[in-house]
Write a protein that holds these residues in place. Structure first.
Motif, short mmCIF file in Angstrom:
data_model
loop_
_atom_site.label_atom_id
_atom_site.label_comp_id
_atom_site.label_asym_id
_atom_site.label_seq_id
_atom_site.Cartn_x
_atom_site.Cartn_y
_atom_site.Cartn_z
N LEU A 7 0.84 -1.19 0.00
CA LEU A 7 0.00 0.00 0.00
C LEU A 7 0.88 1.25 0.00
N GLU A 8 0.61 2.13 -0.95
CA GLU A 8 1.36 3.39 -1.00
C GLU A 8 0.39 4.55 -1.08
N ILE A 9 0.60 5.53 -0.22
CA ILE A 9 -0.21 6.74 -0.31
C ILE A 9 0.74 7.90 -0.57
N LYS A 18 3.91 3.77 3.18
CA LYS A 18 4.42 2.70 2.33
C LYS A 18 4.50 1.47 3.22
N GLU A 19 3.50 0.62 3.10
CA GLU A 19 3.42 -0.51 4.01
C GLU A 19 2.84 -1.73 3.32
N VAL A 20 3.04 -2.86 3.96
CA VAL A 20 2.38 -4.07 3.51
C VAL A 20 1.08 -4.16 4.29
N TYR A 53 -6.84 1.42 6.75
CA TYR A 53 -6.13 0.22 6.30
C TYR A 53 -5.67 -0.60 7.49
N ARG A 54 -5.49 -1.89 7.22
CA ARG A 54 -5.05 -2.78 8.27
C ARG A 54 -3.70 -3.36 7.86
N ALA A 55 -2.71 -3.15 8.69
CA ALA A 55 -1.39 -3.69 8.42
C ALA A 55 -0.89 -4.37 9.69
N HIS A 56 -0.41 -5.57 9.56
CA HIS A 56 0.06 -6.35 10.71
C HIS A 56 -1.02 -6.42 11.79
N ASP A 74 -1.51 -7.02 -6.37
CA ASP A 74 -0.64 -7.05 -5.20
C ASP A 74 -0.20 -5.65 -4.79
N LYS A 75 -0.89 -4.63 -5.29
CA LYS A 75 -0.44 -3.28 -4.98
C LYS A 75 -1.60 -2.29 -5.07
N VAL A 76 -1.64 -1.41 -4.10
CA VAL A 76 -2.64 -0.34 -4.16
C VAL A 76 -1.89 0.99 -4.01
N THR A 77 -2.04 1.86 -4.98
CA THR A 77 -1.39 3.16 -4.91
C THR A 77 -2.46 4.23 -4.86
#
Lengths: 134, 350
Positions: A7-9, A18-20, A53-56, A74-77
């Motif tokens: 995920l990139e904003i 910039k995270e998974v 968003y949810r990360a980890h 596999d990517k959201v920008t």
């Protein structure tokens, strides 16, 4: 099938996130979109609203105004004009902006640009909502 | 014969000045570095925006398939009768010839477009002051009138002072929006922005960039350019080296490559909105980002110019101190010699 995506904003001023991530909800122009890994490629315009968003396993929220998003498997920008974390939001300023916009909407002055006032109100309300979730 | 005490006083004052110029140089170098970082941070966004626009051009029928005429008003070229010129200068002086050079090319630009009406938007105090002395302000818009009366062939329509210190995208996008609106209404037929392009300390030039109508997306359309003089460039490099600022352009390859992939994949995207609508929404933002870019580069250039100017000033002060010290020593020597002669001749007279 992957169970996470990148995920990139991005804003014109910096790279905000910039995270998974495992999941993201974005405010599309025609309504909120929930996106999970493996989504079909998509391009959408963003409205004013909150991105969650949810990360980890941890969920985070940002307020955004105008932009658009590209979704790949596999990517959201997300390109946004502004993107703020709850702790970056100036609550007092948003509160003031909200009051000002409400006043404008209530007045019968023909000079008032209602579209703009409504936009401003929405922005201020989103900011306040996001800030409250901190 | 100059007095030793006077010279000593003068040296002290030059030393003080040198201290100030040295400090200013260091500050400018730090600000320059920060400005370069800002410019770098803005790259992905503008690159991605450009990409999406480009891929939209292919999908939405932006150009008429038969005549090749563009369907979007921002792409349509028409004879230029009224043009808008955005002049970007600095807010502060003490930056060598930075502001003067821009204003020189502005004058040239206005002269070379002698048959057109020119509206001017000034960004930066120095440019505003210069333009104000020369050209009238546009009269206030009267709502009842169809066509606004002009104050002259060249008139100032907007001033923006104090926005460069803390540059925000909001400002650029707001200005972009108002420019686009005026263009779509037909008030102006062309938009140019005049600024100091800054790729790195050695790659700088003054350019007049053509903003509207958009000729080709993703290409900087330069209409008038002036390279910095060789000597100036050498000075800038020296100053940069002594201040520890990189001379080469910042490496943007990695950033650009990642950004280049955005929205350009050969897959079938689902468009939430019709491509035409997306295109219409994004195009005005594209103008905003171009203006933002120009402002960022101009800010970097201003700091670089100030750094160079202050480096020169520091060097000149050092030279002056050296020569003054020489003069002072000579004066002291002369004084001592004179005293000895007086004593000796006094003794001889006895």
């Amino acid at each position: 099938m992957p169970d996470t995506f990148q995920l990139e904003i991005v804003t014109p001023e910096k790279l905000v996130v910039k995270e998974v991530a495992e999941e993201v909800q974005i405010p599309g122009r025609t309504g909120y979109l929930g996106i999970l890994p493996g989504h079909a490629p998509l391009i959408t315009e963003l409205a004013v609203g909150a991105i969650t968003y949810r990360a980890h396993g941890e969920s985070r929220t940002l307020s955004v105004a105008w932009g658009f998003a590209e979704v790949l498997q596999d990517k959201v920008t997300i390109l946004a004009e502004t993107a703020e974390h709850p702790e970056e939001i100036d609550v007092a300023r948003a509160q003031k902006a909200k009051e000002r916009a409400e006043q404008r909407l209530k007045s019968n002055d023909p000079e008032v640009d209602y579209g703009r006032a409504e936009d401003a109100l929405q922005r201020a309300e989103t900011r306040l909502k996001v800030a409250a979730e901190k | 014969m100059p007095n030793v005490l006077d010279i000593r006083r003068r040296i002290r004052s030059v030393v003080n000045t040198r201290q100030i110029t040295k400090a200013m140089k260091t500050v400018s170098a730090a600000k320059l570095r920060r400005a370069q970082e800002h410019a770098l941070a803005a790259r992905p966004y503008s690159q991605m925006l450009t990409n999406v626009l480009k891929s939209l051009v292919a999908r939405a029928d932006i150009y008429d398939p038969i005549t090749g005429e563009p369907r979007h008003p921002l792409l349509a070229e028409r004879p230029e009768k009224n043009i808008l010129l955005i002049v970007v200068t600095g807010d502060k002086g003490l930056a060598g010839a930075f502001n003067t050079n821009i204003l020189k090319i502005v004058t040239k630009f206005i002269e070379s477009n002698a048959e057109k009406n020119i509206d001017v938007e000034c960004i930066g105090r120095k440019g505003r002051d210069f333009m104000r002395r020369r050209f009238p302000m546009a009269p206030e818009a009267a709502a009842s009138e169809e066509t606004r009366p002009r104050a002259g062939r060249v008139q100032i329509v907007g001033e923006h002072v104090g926005v460069l210190g803390k540059l925000e995208f909001n400002f650029a996008s707001g200005l972009g929006g108002s420019v686009v609106e005026r263009f779509s209404r037909g008030e102006i037929d062309g938009v140019y922005i005049l600024y100091n392009e800054f790729k790195s300390v050695i790659a700088q030039r003054l350019i007049a960039q053509h903003l509207l109508p958009i000729k080709e997306i993703g290409v900087v359309d330069v209409r008038m350019a002036e390279e910095a003089a060789e000597e100036e460039r050498k000075r800038a490099v020296e100053a940069a080296k002594s201040a520890g600022v990189g001379v080469r352009p910042v490496d943007t390859k990695a950033v650009d490559e990642a950004a280049a992939k955005f929205g350009a994949l050969q897959v079938d995207y689902i468009y939430e909105q019709p491509p035409e609508q997306l295109f219409r929404e994004i195009l005005p933002k594209y103008i905003g980002i171009q203006i933002f870019h120009a402002l960022l580069e101009s800010v970097a250039a201003e700091h670089a110019a100030r750094m160079t100017a202050m480096d020169s000033a520091t060097n000149n002060a050092s030279d002056m101190i050296d020569s003054l010290t020489l003069v002072m020593n000579r004066a002291r020597q002369a004084k001592i010699t004179k005293e000895i002669i007086e004593i000796v001749s006094g003794a001889a007279a006895l």
